[in-house]
Write an enzyme that holds these catalytic residues in place. Structure first.
Site, short mmCIF file in Angstrom:
data_model
loop_
_atom_site.label_atom_id
_atom_site.label_comp_id
_atom_site.label_asym_id
_atom_site.label_seq_id
_atom_site.Cartn_x
_atom_site.Cartn_y
_atom_site.Cartn_z
N ALA A 139 27.61 36.21 46.88
CA ALA A 139 28.62 36.04 45.84
C ALA A 139 29.43 34.79 46.19
O ALA A 139 29.52 34.40 47.35
CB ALA A 139 29.52 37.27 45.80
N GLY A 158 25.20 39.12 48.33
CA GLY A 158 24.73 39.44 46.98
C GLY A 158 23.32 38.92 46.72
O GLY A 158 22.60 39.48 45.88
N GLU A 206 21.09 41.49 48.08
CA GLU A 206 21.16 42.65 47.18
C GLU A 206 20.36 42.40 45.90
O GLU A 206 19.77 43.32 45.33
CB GLU A 206 22.63 42.97 46.87
CG GLU A 206 23.36 43.46 48.13
CD GLU A 206 24.86 43.52 47.96
OE1 GLU A 206 25.46 42.47 47.65
OE2 GLU A 206 25.44 44.61 48.11
N GLU A 242 28.84 40.20 54.83
CA GLU A 242 30.14 40.53 54.21
C GLU A 242 31.22 40.86 55.23
O GLU A 242 32.38 40.51 55.05
CB GLU A 242 29.98 41.70 53.23
CG GLU A 242 29.39 41.30 51.88
CD GLU A 242 27.88 41.28 51.88
OE1 GLU A 242 27.26 41.35 52.96
OE2 GLU A 242 27.31 41.20 50.78
N1 DAK Z 1 29.96 30.98 48.05
C1 DAK Z 1 30.39 29.80 47.69
N2 DAK Z 1 29.87 28.64 48.15
C2 DAK Z 1 28.89 28.74 49.06
C3 DAK Z 1 28.40 29.99 49.49
C4 DAK Z 1 28.97 31.16 48.95
N3 DAK Z 1 28.54 32.39 49.24
N4 DAK Z 1 27.42 29.74 50.41
C5 DAK Z 1 27.31 28.42 50.51
N5 DAK Z 1 28.19 27.80 49.69
C6 DAK Z 1 28.39 26.35 49.52
C7 DAK Z 1 29.11 25.77 50.72
O1 DAK Z 1 30.49 25.96 50.57
C8 DAK Z 1 28.71 24.31 50.60
O2 DAK Z 1 29.49 23.70 49.58
P1 DAK Z 1 30.16 22.26 49.83
O3 DAK Z 1 31.00 22.43 51.03
O4 DAK Z 1 28.98 21.34 50.03
O5 DAK Z 1 30.92 22.01 48.55
C9 DAK Z 1 27.28 24.40 50.11
O6 DAK Z 1 27.13 25.70 49.52
C10 DAK Z 1 26.25 24.26 51.21
O7 DAK Z 1 26.57 25.20 52.22
P2 DAK Z 1 26.79 24.79 53.75
O8 DAK Z 1 27.27 23.38 53.85
O9 DAK Z 1 27.62 25.85 54.36
O10 DAK Z 1 25.30 24.85 54.30
P3 DAK Z 1 24.81 25.24 55.76
O11 DAK Z 1 23.34 24.98 55.79
O12 DAK Z 1 25.67 24.62 56.80
O13 DAK Z 1 25.04 26.83 55.85
C11 DAK Z 1 24.95 29.11 55.06
C12 DAK Z 1 24.33 27.68 55.01
C13 DAK Z 1 24.24 29.95 54.00
C14 DAK Z 1 24.69 29.73 56.45
C15 DAK Z 1 26.46 29.01 54.82
O14 DAK Z 1 26.66 28.29 53.62
C16 DAK Z 1 27.11 30.36 54.66
O15 DAK Z 1 27.36 31.05 55.64
N6 DAK Z 1 27.44 30.72 53.39
C17 DAK Z 1 28.15 31.97 53.13
C18 DAK Z 1 27.19 33.12 53.22
C19 DAK Z 1 27.89 34.41 52.96
O16 DAK Z 1 28.80 34.84 53.67
N7 DAK Z 1 27.44 35.09 51.92
C20 DAK Z 1 27.91 36.40 51.57
C21 DAK Z 1 28.96 36.22 50.56
S1 DAK Z 1 29.82 37.75 50.31
C22 DAK Z 1 31.60 43.06 45.72
C23 DAK Z 1 30.60 42.40 45.10
C24 DAK Z 1 29.77 41.60 45.79
C25 DAK Z 1 29.96 41.41 47.11
C26 DAK Z 1 30.99 42.05 47.76
C27 DAK Z 1 31.80 42.88 47.08
N8 DAK Z 1 32.47 43.87 44.95
C28 DAK Z 1 33.07 43.27 43.81
C29 DAK Z 1 32.85 45.14 45.43
C30 DAK Z 1 29.14 40.49 47.79
C31 DAK Z 1 29.68 39.67 48.66
C32 DAK Z 1 28.96 38.55 49.17
O17 DAK Z 1 27.86 38.21 48.77
#
Ligand code: DAK
Length: 265
Positions: free
Chosen positions: A71, A116, A119, A139
């Protein structure tokens, strides 16, 4: 102008005969799921679901690095409780739509499938992945828990212990690990991902559409009920198929030693 419109389309659609390829198209953010992307995905799913020419769907991400990196964290960061709930309802609605689409949806995981994104993989019928793909539910590193079904579907698929290891550590795992645990059914070279996914989808698209829809429904309905109940659902669905034209055609074609021409009726 038209080219820009295509480039800006958050979910691209390309049909190859009876197979629709949907590509989540926000590569600069690794296809992170923000509300516009989720809305567009919902529209695309409605579209392919209603299109009688589409018999199978492949879902992938644009760019080399990301399937879906979760997400959109930037969008979620300032949500209040009501907005977060609305977001969860949109997401859950879309993931349920995949389950009830009535057409097989294969995930072709080209890169990060996190949060997400993982998921979303779990909501598809099955997934194949590039050897470079990465999987995880990070998360808890953000102070939340999976919100689009991860705590429920992952545990059912890979078992409680493995699911808790993934959810509690928030670690990112290799494609090999995902294969070992049964999260994906096959790994391929990155450049082979789409050809292989599309080939599988084409093969599925030749099968009886009414039976395809029934198969997914019965597998899902039987997932968390006692075996005897699941078997009853299977028998009921099996019987119902004998009211379909597809069953008549499929069996007649076999007996006449010719390929079946299914109408999906
Ligand atoms: N959201 C927004 N932007 C993201 C992103 C994300 N999840 N993942 C990556 N990006 C963006 C980065 O900010 C970056 O943007 P700029 O800085 O270039 O503008 C670009 O994508 C490239 O990412 P990186 O520069 O970070 O690339 P790396 O190769 O260094 O790293 C990475 C890749 C995938 C390891 C890293 O980007 C990362 O850790 N991303 C976050 C992954 C993450 O934590 N995903 C889970 C998100 S939480 C719910 C509903 C849904 C959910 C929860 C609750 N309810 C409503 C109850 C679900 C939650 C989630 O999915």
């Amino acid at each position: 102008m038209e080219l820009n419109a295509i480039a800006d389309d958050l979910v691209l659609r390309r049909d190859e005969g009876p197979v629709a390829l949907l590509t989540l198209n926000r590569p600069k953010a690794l296809n992170a799921l923000n509300q516009p992307l989720l809305q567009r995905l919902a529209e695309r799913l409605r579209e392919v679901g209603a299109d009688p020419n589409v018999r199978a769907v492949v879902l992938t991400g644009s760019g080399e690095k990301g399937f879906v990196a979760g997400a959109d964290i930037a969008e979620m960061a300032d949500y209040d409780a009501a907005t977060a709930q609305h977001f969860a309802l949109i997401g859950q609605g879309i993931f349920s739509r995949i389950a009830s689409l009535g057409k097989p949806v294969i995930a072709a995981v080209n890169g990060f499938a996190l949060g997400g994104g993982l998921e979303l993989v779990l909501a598809c019928d099955f997934a194949i992945a590039s050897q470079k793909a990465k999987f995880g539910l990070p998360e808890v590193t953000l102070g939340v828990i999976p919100g689009f079904g991860g705590t429920q579907r992952l545990a059912r698929l890979i078992g409680r212990q493995n699911a808790l290891r993934w959810i509690l550590t928030g670690d990112v795992h290799s494609a090999e690990e995902a294969l070992r645990l049964g999260l994906v059914t096959q790994l391929v070279e990155p450049e082979q991902l789409l050809p292989v996914a599309l080939e599988i989808a084409q093969r599925i698209a030749t099968r009886g559409p009414v039976a395809l829809a029934a198969a997914r429904q019965v597998v899902d309905q039987g997932w968390d009920v006692p075996l005897a109940d699941g078997l009853r659902k299977e028998a009921a669905a099996f019987g119902k198929l004998f009211r379909s034209q597809d069953q008549k055609e499929g069996m007649a074609a076999f007996l006449q030693k010719r390929p079946a021409k299914f109408l999906g009726k």
